[in-house]
Design an enzyme around this catalytic site. Structure first.
Site, PDB file in Angstrom:
ATOM      1  CG  ASP A   1      38.286  -6.484  19.301  1.00 44.79           C
ATOM      2  OD1 ASP A   1      37.603  -7.443  19.515  1.00 44.79           O
ATOM      3  OD2 ASP A   1      37.962  -5.743  18.554  1.00 44.79           O
TER       4      ASP A   1
ATOM      5  CG  HIS B   1      40.072  -3.311  23.029  1.00 47.88           C
ATOM      6  ND1 HIS B   1      39.137  -2.295  23.283  1.00 47.88           N
ATOM      7  CD2 HIS B   1      40.492  -3.125  21.943  1.00 47.88           C
ATOM      8  CE1 HIS B   1      38.817  -1.742  22.062  1.00 47.88           C
ATOM      9  NE2 HIS B   1      39.568  -2.331  21.153  1.00 47.88           N
TER      10      HIS B   1
END
Length: 278
Positions: free
Chosen positions: A98, A243
């Site tokens: 992400d 992430h």
């Protein structure tokens, strides 16, 4: 925006996500993403229901956007809960990243995935993607799925329907410009979903995807801890959240190099989901 202001802003948003968005995360139901998809059916207490830990420096200053919405062809079902995991045969898992792309970390992650011929999902933020469209193009060319993670990573449960549409639409526009097609998946920042997000996502032709294993790598817990969380949570159908932007992601890069070959050696097939049937 100074670092202390960034930290204060994200702490406030995370607190709101726990209070307001819990219904969209802790109560999420498992849905089908594999060869034999099914509708959400049983409660699944995903890690996203945990109380957020102390955050690291995070977002760029949010931008607001305007413009007529663009919808994808076909009809996408409006869901009440995000999809959480894959169903189907075999030991399959999905890796998701992400908040990027970030030229400091995303290329290293793509290089590692390429080394092992593995496909992953990248849920990108428009404010990052617009300046790194070459990385989006590379993701698409190498077979990865590029999903929509809004423009500025806001807490959707605090926005009007118009603002949510703008956040989604602007990001879809950038993805289409870089990849040649509009995204078919989206993920709410902080895992905070609401009815407007589900409806607007469906209008834009996107399915909502959450996760079942949260590495909490944004807290920079150490490379070994991230590896342990992935390996301990590994199971058929699992969707892993990591992430590639939003702070120092060097631990996430190193962790992927460690756990990915181990998962493959253990017989897991790392893949990307197909769109579920309505």
């Amino acid at each position: 925006m100074k670092t202390d202001q960034l930290l204060t802003r994200r702490r406030a948003l995370l607190a709101g996500a726990v209070a307001v968005g819990a219904a969209g995360t802790a109560g999420a139901l498992a849905g089908g993403l594999g060869e034999e998809p099914v509708r959400p059916a049983a409660p699944a207490p995903g890690p996203q229901a945990r109380r957020p830990l102390k955050p690291s420096a995070y977002r760029l200053q949010p931008l607001t956007g305007h413009g007529a919405p663009r919808t994808a062809p076909g009809r996408t079902p409006v869901r009440r809960e995000p999809l959480l995991r894959m169903t189907g045969r075999g030991r399959v898992m999905v890796l998701t990243f992400d908040d990027g792309p970030d030229p400091r970390y995303t290329p290293d992650i793509l290089d590692t995935l390429a080394t092992y011929d593995v496909r992953a999902m990248f849920f990108v933020c428009g404010e990052m993607a617009v300046h790194n469209q070459d990385l989006l193009a590379r993701m698409s060319e190498e077979g990865h799925v590029v999903g929509n993670h809004t423009w500025s990573h806001p807490l959707l449960t605090r926005l009007t329907r118009r603002r949510i549409r703008s956040e989604m639409t602007r990001t879809s526009d950038v993805i289409e410009e870089a990849c040649g097609e509009r995204p078919r998946w989206f993920r709410a920042p902080y895992g905070a979903w609401n009815r407007a997000a589900f409806h607007l996502g469906a209008e834009l032709g996107m399915e909502p995807l959450a996760w079942t294993v949260d590495t909490l790598d944004w807290t920079t817990p150490g490379t070994r801890t991230i590896v342990d969380r992935v390996e301990d949570g590994a199971a058929p159908g699992v969707v892993v959240l990591s992430h590639d932007a939003g702070g120092d992601r060097s631990q996430s890069v190193r962790a992927l190099r460690s756990y990915l070959p181990r998962l493959l050696d253990s017989g897991y097939h790392i893949t990307v989901p197909r769109r579920p049937r309505a």
